[in-house]
Design an enzyme around this catalytic site. Structure first.
Site, PDB file in Angstrom:
ATOM      1  N   ALA A 264       0.816  -1.194   0.024  1.00  0.00           N
ATOM      2  CA  ALA A 264       0.027   0.074  -0.203  1.00  0.00           C
ATOM      3  C   ALA A 264       0.529   1.381  -0.051  1.00  0.00           C
ATOM      4  CB  ALA A 264      -1.032  -0.126   1.255  1.00  0.00           C
ATOM      5  N   GLY A 267       0.297   5.149   0.189  1.00  0.00           N
ATOM      6  CA  GLY A 267      -1.001   5.244   0.755  1.00  0.00           C
ATOM      7  C   GLY A 267      -1.812   6.051   0.017  1.00  0.00           C
ATOM      8  N   GLY A 268      -1.355   6.519  -1.301  1.00  0.00           N
ATOM      9  CA  GLY A 268      -2.559   7.303  -2.057  1.00  0.00           C
ATOM     10  C   GLY A 268      -3.695   6.536  -2.513  1.00  0.00           C
ATOM     11  N   ASP A 313       4.612  -9.094   5.185  1.00  0.00           N
ATOM     12  CA  ASP A 313       5.011  -9.648   3.761  1.00  0.00           C
ATOM     13  C   ASP A 313       3.646 -10.212   2.951  1.00  0.00           C
ATOM     14  OD1 ASP A 313       6.003 -10.811   1.485  1.00  0.00           O
ATOM     15  OD2 ASP A 313       7.378 -12.238   2.732  1.00  0.00           O
ATOM     16  N   ASP A 332      -1.356  -3.821  -5.527  1.00  0.00           N
ATOM     17  CA  ASP A 332      -0.404  -2.867  -6.194  1.00  0.00           C
ATOM     18  C   ASP A 332       1.036  -3.422  -6.185  1.00  0.00           C
ATOM     19  OD1 ASP A 332       0.729  -0.879  -7.604  1.00  0.00           O
ATOM     20  OD2 ASP A 332      -0.086   0.642  -6.205  1.00  0.00           O
ATOM     21  N   CYS A 385       2.928  -0.323 -12.026  1.00  0.00           N
ATOM     22  CA  CYS A 385       3.372   0.889 -12.859  1.00  0.00           C
ATOM     23  C   CYS A 385       4.426   0.392 -13.583  1.00  0.00           C
ATOM     24  CB  CYS A 385       3.669   2.075 -12.019  1.00  0.00           C
ATOM     25  SG  CYS A 385       4.911   1.581 -10.875  1.00  0.00           S
TER      26      CYS A 385
END
Length: 446
Positions: A264, A267-268, A313, A332, A385
């Protein structure tokens, strides 16, 4: 009353050379090294230092080619930092609006700050020769003879991967990576709609360039300090790229959901989910690096939000999972970061070709582990990303082929047809957003 001691003058070029040396020669992150150097300069000089460091790392192969042509032999050992000082000088002459004489004199002066004035004549001579060569209209750069790594300012292994994956537009992708990134904002829906916040920006004389239609993300015409954003300290707005803002929309949480944000930090996305759906039952945010979770806690506090934040983890749920399955999971995943090179140009030089296979295996392990934490009928949103297919579409194809209870959903939340693309690949620069990948998976009830 004793007058304050005069502030010691700091040479910006010396700090830039040290910063770039640390990144390239010592493998350190620009995100960690640059703030250390910026702490040594006045507020008004922080932007200049950042511009030089980012510029050198964006154009590293090209600048090294320019310097190499003016040197009899490369600088090594204790003199290596002065190689980066030369790159700093050439970047200013080639790409900044600083007058040539000022760029040369300030860069030469940095030899004193780097504690080796014996290098002064060499730095001065090389930079002055470069100025003369750059002013010679008859100089043939022979650009057609340059390697792709120099022409496109990317490592050769990465260029080959992009060419293979995107044969029709690989040059545009590499070009987009060289651009300065825009500043995107996310209006906190608990305080203001995107439209009403744009009105506040207008009153503050901050110009909006565009609004992303799916999320109402706000792109500014030019970046500004967050202190100038209306209500930033009160949690009215956050800085988040338009591509990253797609995650909360695609996860589509509903009232009463139990939600996990996996990997995370900072945190956005955690905060965005809570802003859009404050009536979920619970939010758990985990990250393997406890130090990075400090940013998550800070963002939650500024925005007035709460979540169960755990250093854990993701590849080993036994060490933290409490037994309650999740309705929604945002994964993510750790990735190559090849979609955000324009924001982090050091990625080009810190990431190696051999890293990709290891990342793919780690992603597979985390995806398998988090899938076991999802309720039947629940949704997992896989995100990176990255722009590399092996981390994205190929990863999801492999997962679906090996998990009969996994069904790919299209972005409009309906079951994907056989001929649909495997997930959604956003490429760098498209709609002026970062490169990102999303795939939405439904866990079939059996």
């Amino acid at each position: 009353m004793t007058a304050p001691a005069p502030q010691k003058t700091v040479n910006i070029r010396a700090l830039a050379a040290r910063c770039c040396y640390s990144v390239i020669e010592q493998g350190r992150s620009l995100g960690e090294e640059l703030p250390k150097q910026q702490d040594k300069v006045a507020i008004k000089d922080k932007g200049l230092l950042q511009e030089i460091c980012y510029g050198v790392l964006r154009y590293l192969p090209e600048l090294e080619h320019d310097v190499r042509g003016l040197m009899q032999k490369p600088l090594t050992g204790k003199q290596r930092v002065f190689h980066f000082l030369l790159l700093v000088g050439v970047y200013q002459i080639k790409y900044m609006r600083i007058p040539d004489h000022a760029a040369v004199s300030e860069t030469v002066a940095a030899t004193g700050a780097l504690k080796n004035r014996h290098m002064k004549s060499l730095i001065n001579g090389v930079l002055r020769n470069y100025v003369r060569a750059s002013q010679d209209k008859n100089t043939d750069s022979k650009a057609e003879l340059l390697s792709d790594a120099i022409k496109y300012n990317h490592p050769g292994w990465f260029i080959k991967k992009v060419q293979l994956a995107y044969p029709d537009n690989w040059q545009q992708i590499l070009s987009a990576n060289q651009q300065k990134p825009p500043m995107w904002l996310r209006a906190n829906q608990q305080h203001h709609s995107s439209e009403s916040y744009q009105a506040l920006l207008s009153k503050a004389e901050i110009t909006v360039h565009s609004v992303e239609p799916l999320t109402q993300a706000i792109e500014l015409k030019r970046p500004c300090d967050v202190s100038k954003l209306p209500g930033f300290s009160q949690g009215w707005v956050s800085v988040q790229d338009g591509a990253a803002q797609q995650a909360a929309r695609l996860l589509a949480c509903e009232p009463g959901d139990v939600v996990l944000d996996c990997c995370a930090a900072p945190g956005g996305k955690t905060c965005h989910i809570l802003e859009l759906t404050p009536n979920i039952s619970a939010m758990t945010a985990i990250d393997i690096e406890a130090s990075r979770l400090l940013r998550v806690e800070e963002n939650l506090a500024r925005l007035g939000l709460s979540a169960n934040v755990i250093a854990a983890d993701a590849a080993n749920a036994d060490t933290w999972f409490q037994g309650q399955l999740f309705d929604r999971i945002l994964l993510d995943a750790p990735c190559s970061g090849t979609g955000v090179i324009r924001r982090h140009p050091d990625i080009k030089w810190l990431r190696k070709a051999t890293d990709i296979d290891a990342l793919v295996l780690l992603q597979q392990q985390i995806l398998k582990e988090t899938w076991s934490l999802l309720k039947p009928g629940g949704t997992l949103l896989y995100a990176t990303c990255s722009i590399l297919p092996e981390e994205n579409s190929e990863q999801i194809t492999h997962f679906i082929d090996n998990n009969t209870d996994a069904r790919l959903l299209s972005i409009d939340n309906t079951a994907a047809k056989e001929n649909d693309a495997i997930g959604w690949q956003l490429l760098p620069g498209v709609s002026n957003m970062d490169g990102f990948y999303y795939a939405k998976l439904l866990k079939i009830k059996t």
